[in-house]
Design a protein around this motif. Structure first.
Motif, PDB file in Angstrom:
ATOM      1  N   PRO A 189       0.787  -1.248   0.000  1.00  0.00           N
ATOM      2  CA  PRO A 189       0.000   0.000   0.000  1.00  0.00           C
ATOM      3  C   PRO A 189       0.818   1.296   0.000  1.00  0.00           C
ATOM      4  N   LEU A 190       1.673   1.520   0.982  1.00  0.00           N
ATOM      5  CA  LEU A 190       2.313   2.838   1.071  1.00  0.00           C
ATOM      6  C   LEU A 190       3.254   3.088  -0.113  1.00  0.00           C
ATOM      7  N   ALA A 191       4.155   2.149  -0.355  1.00  0.00           N
ATOM      8  CA  ALA A 191       5.115   2.353  -1.451  1.00  0.00           C
ATOM      9  C   ALA A 191       4.419   2.302  -2.801  1.00  0.00           C
ATOM     10  N   SER A 248       9.891  14.811  -6.098  1.00  0.00           N
ATOM     11  CA  SER A 248      10.633  14.195  -5.008  1.00  0.00           C
ATOM     12  C   SER A 248       9.675  13.738  -3.923  1.00  0.00           C
ATOM     13  N   ILE A 249      10.036  12.617  -3.279  1.00  0.00           N
ATOM     14  CA  ILE A 249       9.292  12.217  -2.077  1.00  0.00           C
ATOM     15  C   ILE A 249      10.220  12.223  -0.871  1.00  0.00           C
ATOM     16  N   ALA A 250      11.464  12.661  -1.076  1.00  0.00           N
ATOM     17  CA  ALA A 250      12.437  12.638   0.008  1.00  0.00           C
ATOM     18  C   ALA A 250      13.207  13.948   0.132  1.00  0.00           C
ATOM     19  N   GLY A 251      12.885  14.923  -0.709  1.00  0.00           N
ATOM     20  CA  GLY A 251      13.593  16.202  -0.677  1.00  0.00           C
ATOM     21  C   GLY A 251      12.888  17.208   0.216  1.00  0.00           C
ATOM     22  N   ALA A 254      18.926   0.755   8.871  1.00  0.00           N
ATOM     23  CA  ALA A 254      20.241   0.605   8.244  1.00  0.00           C
ATOM     24  C   ALA A 254      20.198   1.141   6.815  1.00  0.00           C
ATOM     25  N   GLY A 255      18.998   1.169   6.187  1.00  0.00           N
ATOM     26  CA  GLY A 255      18.822   1.837   4.892  1.00  0.00           C
ATOM     27  C   GLY A 255      19.231   1.031   3.672  1.00  0.00           C
ATOM     28  N   HIS A 256      19.388  -0.288   3.818  1.00  0.00           N
ATOM     29  CA  HIS A 256      19.842  -1.085   2.665  1.00  0.00           C
ATOM     30  C   HIS A 256      18.810  -2.091   2.186  1.00  0.00           C
ATOM     31  N   ALA A 257      17.556  -1.924   2.578  1.00  0.00           N
ATOM     32  CA  ALA A 257      16.537  -2.910   2.184  1.00  0.00           C
ATOM     33  C   ALA A 257      16.455  -3.001   0.664  1.00  0.00           C
ATOM     34  N   LYS A 258      16.298  -4.229   0.170  1.00  0.00           N
ATOM     35  CA  LYS A 258      16.020  -4.453  -1.255  1.00  0.00           C
ATOM     36  C   LYS A 258      14.547  -4.828  -1.320  1.00  0.00           C
ATOM     37  N   GLY A 259      13.706  -3.862  -1.620  1.00  0.00           N
ATOM     38  CA  GLY A 259      12.267  -4.071  -1.483  1.00  0.00           C
ATOM     39  C   GLY A 259      11.848  -3.751  -0.061  1.00  0.00           C
ATOM     40  N   LYS A 260      10.835  -4.446   0.429  1.00  0.00           N
ATOM     41  CA  LYS A 260      10.209  -4.064   1.696  1.00  0.00           C
ATOM     42  C   LYS A 260      10.509  -5.006   2.860  1.00  0.00           C
ATOM     43  N   LEU A 294       1.192   3.026  -3.572  1.00  0.00           N
ATOM     44  CA  LEU A 294       0.396   4.241  -3.815  1.00  0.00           C
ATOM     45  C   LEU A 294       1.308   5.423  -4.105  1.00  0.00           C
ATOM     46  N   THR A 295       2.428   5.498  -3.396  1.00  0.00           N
ATOM     47  CA  THR A 295       3.373   6.598  -3.634  1.00  0.00           C
ATOM     48  C   THR A 295       3.862   6.576  -5.079  1.00  0.00           C
ATOM     49  N   ALA A 296       4.312   5.396  -5.505  1.00  0.00           N
ATOM     50  CA  ALA A 296       4.850   5.278  -6.871  1.00  0.00           C
ATOM     51  C   ALA A 296       3.760   5.569  -7.899  1.00  0.00           C
ATOM     52  N   ASP A 339      12.555  11.420  -7.593  1.00  0.00           N
ATOM     53  CA  ASP A 339      13.660  11.435  -6.634  1.00  0.00           C
ATOM     54  C   ASP A 339      13.232  10.764  -5.334  1.00  0.00           C
ATOM     55  N   LEU A 340      13.940   9.695  -4.974  1.00  0.00           N
ATOM     56  CA  LEU A 340      13.607   8.948  -3.749  1.00  0.00           C
ATOM     57  C   LEU A 340      14.680   9.119  -2.683  1.00  0.00           C
ATOM     58  N   VAL A 341      15.612  10.069  -2.901  1.00  0.00           N
ATOM     59  CA  VAL A 341      16.761  10.212  -1.994  1.00  0.00           C
ATOM     60  C   VAL A 341      16.842  11.604  -1.369  1.00  0.00           C
ATOM     61  N   GLY A 342      16.579  12.652  -2.159  1.00  0.00           N
ATOM     62  CA  GLY A 342      16.688  14.018  -1.638  1.00  0.00           C
ATOM     63  C   GLY A 342      18.129  14.505  -1.595  1.00  0.00           C
TER      64      GLY A 342
HETATM   65  N1  LIG Z   1       6.554  11.668   0.551  1.00  0.00           N
HETATM   66  C1  LIG Z   1       5.984  10.485   0.606  1.00  0.00           C
HETATM   67  O1  LIG Z   1       4.744  10.360   0.522  1.00  0.00           O
HETATM   68  C2  LIG Z   1       6.849   9.263   0.779  1.00  0.00           C
HETATM   69  C3  LIG Z   1       6.296   7.982   0.594  1.00  0.00           C
HETATM   70  C4  LIG Z   1       7.149   6.881   0.673  1.00  0.00           C
HETATM   71  C5  LIG Z   1       8.501   7.051   0.968  1.00  0.00           C
HETATM   72  N2  LIG Z   1       8.985   8.311   1.179  1.00  0.00           N
HETATM   73  C6  LIG Z   1      10.417   8.533   1.417  1.00  0.00           C
HETATM   74  O2  LIG Z   1      11.130   8.097   0.268  1.00  0.00           O
HETATM   75  C7  LIG Z   1      12.404   7.591   0.634  1.00  0.00           C
HETATM   76  C8  LIG Z   1      12.590   6.196   0.048  1.00  0.00           C
HETATM   77  O3  LIG Z   1      11.687   5.307   0.668  1.00  0.00           O
HETATM   78  P1  LIG Z   1      11.867   3.723   0.510  1.00  0.00           P
HETATM   79  O4  LIG Z   1      10.757   3.073   1.263  1.00  0.00           O
HETATM   80  O5  LIG Z   1      12.094   3.354  -0.904  1.00  0.00           O
HETATM   81  O6  LIG Z   1      13.258   3.550   1.326  1.00  0.00           O
HETATM   82  P2  LIG Z   1      14.148   2.245   1.560  1.00  0.00           P
HETATM   83  O7  LIG Z   1      13.408   1.035   1.060  1.00  0.00           O
HETATM   84  O8  LIG Z   1      14.594   2.253   2.959  1.00  0.00           O
HETATM   85  O9  LIG Z   1      15.411   2.517   0.602  1.00  0.00           O
HETATM   86  C9  LIG Z   1      16.525   1.716   0.761  1.00  0.00           C
HETATM   87  C10 LIG Z   1      17.205   1.511  -0.584  1.00  0.00           C
HETATM   88  O10 LIG Z   1      17.700   2.745  -1.064  1.00  0.00           O
HETATM   89  C11 LIG Z   1      18.981   2.532  -1.681  1.00  0.00           C
HETATM   90  N3  LIG Z   1      19.733   3.777  -1.585  1.00  0.00           N
HETATM   91  C12 LIG Z   1      20.060   4.448  -0.457  1.00  0.00           C
HETATM   92  N4  LIG Z   1      20.722   5.592  -0.780  1.00  0.00           N
HETATM   93  C13 LIG Z   1      20.790   5.628  -2.129  1.00  0.00           C
HETATM   94  C14 LIG Z   1      21.349   6.538  -3.063  1.00  0.00           C
HETATM   95  N5  LIG Z   1      21.987   7.656  -2.661  1.00  0.00           N
HETATM   96  N6  LIG Z   1      21.225   6.272  -4.376  1.00  0.00           N
HETATM   97  C15 LIG Z   1      20.606   5.139  -4.805  1.00  0.00           C
HETATM   98  N7  LIG Z   1      20.075   4.219  -3.966  1.00  0.00           N
HETATM   99  C16 LIG Z   1      20.168   4.479  -2.640  1.00  0.00           C
HETATM  100  C17 LIG Z   1      19.582   1.408  -0.874  1.00  0.00           C
HETATM  101  O11 LIG Z   1      20.485   0.713  -1.719  1.00  0.00           O
HETATM  102  P3  LIG Z   1      21.922   0.130  -1.187  1.00  0.00           P
HETATM  103  O12 LIG Z   1      21.732  -0.282   0.225  1.00  0.00           O
HETATM  104  O13 LIG Z   1      22.179  -1.024  -2.093  1.00  0.00           O
HETATM  105  O14 LIG Z   1      22.894   1.223  -1.336  1.00  0.00           O
HETATM  106  C18 LIG Z   1      18.375   0.555  -0.499  1.00  0.00           C
HETATM  107  O15 LIG Z   1      18.149  -0.479  -1.441  1.00  0.00           O
HETATM  108  C19 LIG Z   1      12.456   7.660   2.172  1.00  0.00           C
HETATM  109  O16 LIG Z   1      13.081   8.876   2.535  1.00  0.00           O
HETATM  110  C20 LIG Z   1      10.973   7.712   2.566  1.00  0.00           C
HETATM  111  O17 LIG Z   1      10.735   8.330   3.809  1.00  0.00           O
HETATM  112  C21 LIG Z   1       8.194   9.413   1.095  1.00  0.00           C
END
Ligand SMILES: NC(=O)c1ccc[n+]([C@@H]2O[C@H](COP(=O)([O-])OP(=O)(O)OC[C@H]3O[C@@H](n4cnc5c(N)ncnc54)[C@H](OP(=O)(O)O)[C@@H]3O)[C@@H](O)[C@H]2O)c1
Length: 344
Positions: free
Chosen positions: A131-133, A239-242, A327-333, A135-137, A217-220
């Motif tokens: 749902p969250l990811a 962006s969703i992270a900027g 830790a920030g390295h999830a591949k998927g959820k 709907l965001t995408a 942009d998913l990083v900011g």
């Molecule tokens: N605004 C909104 O509504 C909304 C909604 C959903 C998510 N978000 C935000 O969007 C961001 C992403 O969410 P997420 O759930 O996808 O996070 P996540 O699953 O925790 O992302 C982790 C992944 O990001 C990769 N990664 C980390 N830094 C990177 C970089 N500089 N360049 C490329 N890949 C990088 C990591 O790869 P490696 O470990 O292999 O490096 C890992 O596979 C978060 O900040 C979240 O809070 C916002």
């Protein structure tokens, strides 16, 4: 266990990991238009720890203590008054109400407008990851970037929770997709359909890239700034992270004039850079939507979208799941499952 009580992961104050703990609390009662769901699985998202740390206080004013968790999958077990769309026994998934949360528990209430019947082919953990990811995408690519056949699209962080779904949805819409990943994420993003993969750990990912119609942009931070440099004039960056901008407050959050003013000030620099490059900049805050979840379920049924699970943890090990998430390295959820807790 007492049949009127349940295990839940409760946020009692803002702070570090010890600000949340598993507790036994009363099972919630569904109000008008709400379903009570026997939760089978709940997805984790970076927003869970951002909320815990107090980072969302400006826009998400919730009364503590609160049961955490933004998304779930499970079985409808009770209906509040005036529920029209669901019956007891339905297998549903939902992005819950931002102001109520509650997914990290054995039972949760969710408004029927935010739920949908979960895709038949998925198990609960897979459904709870969407749902969250998802709907965001979907909302970013469809509603903000208007991605279609031939769109030259850049997505940063393709291997994470949002990225793995965004790549698949962008391919479904017909885009040509370039994404960034570390060597550990490269195979995954290629399997999901990415046409070009850039190793962001090997140097400046933007060197050699350019001419994109649109970027998600998913990083900011610095990644967002460099992304502005690879999109062509007339293009869009979402962006969703900027940095949130005034439209985030008005369109996504229906916030007050002073929050709009704060976002205007915070985003001045990035908006100026985008304007100088002739690019539209937008920060999207996704919204819960049963209708959009029905759309995602249809795409799963057609084979156009599949969940990507990094790891699952039982609810009693949710603290470990948070360590992995942060830790920030999830591949998927990352997902927690509640099935071991069933007593009835
Ligand atoms: N605004 C909104 O509504 C909304 C909604 C959903 C998510 N978000 C935000 O969007 C961001 C992403 O969410 P997420 O759930 O996808 O996070 P996540 O699953 O925790 O992302 C982790 C992944 O990001 C990769 N990664 C980390 N830094 C990177 C970089 N500089 N360049 C490329 N890949 C990088 C990591 O790869 P490696 O470990 O292999 O490096 C890992 O596979 C978060 O900040 C979240 O809070 C916002």
């Amino acid at each position: 266990m007492n049949r009127h009580r349940m295990q839940a992961f409760v946020l009692s104050r803002y702070g570090g990991p010890d600000a949340m703990e598993l507790r036994e609390i009363p099972i919630p009662v569904p109000d008008e238009g709400e379903l009570r769901v026997r939760v089978m699985a709940a997805g984790l998202n970076p927003v869970d720890y951002k909320l815990r740390e107090g980072g969302l206080r400006l826009i998400n004013r919730i009364d503590l203590p609160v049961v955490g968790g933004f998304e779930l999958a499970g079985v409808v077990e009770a209906l509040g008054p005036d529920v029209r769309r669901f019956d007891v026994g339905d297998r549903v998934y939902a992005r819950v109400d931002t102001a109520l949360l509650g997914a990290f528990a054995e039972h949760a209430v969710v408004h029927e407008d935010f739920a949908a019947v979960m895709p038949r082919s998925l198990n609960y953990a897979q459904a709870a990851s969407l749902p969250l990811a998802g709907l965001t995408a979907l909302q970013a690519l469809r509603d903000e970037l208007h991605v279609g056949p031939g769109t030259k699209l850049f997505i940063s962080a393709g291997a994470g929770g949002v990225g793995t779904l965004a790549i698949q949805l962008a391919k479904y819409f017909g885009a040509d997709v370039t994404t960034t990943a570390s060597p550990k994420g490269e195979d995954l993003v290629r399997q999901l359909g990415a046409d070009v993969v850039v190793d962001y750990t090997a140097g400046d990912f933007a060197a050699g890239l350019g001419g994109f119609d649109a970027a998600l942009d998913l990083v900011g931070g610095e990644t967002l700034e460099r992304t502005l440099g690879i999109v062509k004039p007339g293009g869009s960056v979402v962006s969703i992270a900027g940095v949130p901008e005034p439209q985030t407050a008005v369109k996504d959050l229906e916030e007050s004039a002073w929050v709009t003013a704060i976002f205007w000030t915070m985003s001045m620099s990035i908006r100026r850079k985008a304007r100088a490059a002739g690019i539209r900049y937008r920060y999207l805050f996704m919204h819960p939507s049963g209708a959009d979840l029905r759309q995602l379920a249809k795409l799963v049924a057609e084979g156009s979208l599949k969940p990507v699970i990094d790891s699952t943890y039982p609810l009693e090990r949710i603290a470990d799941a948070f360590i992995a998430l942060e830790a920030g390295h999830a591949k998927g959820k990352i997902v927690v499952t509640m099935e071991g807790h069933r007593t009835m």
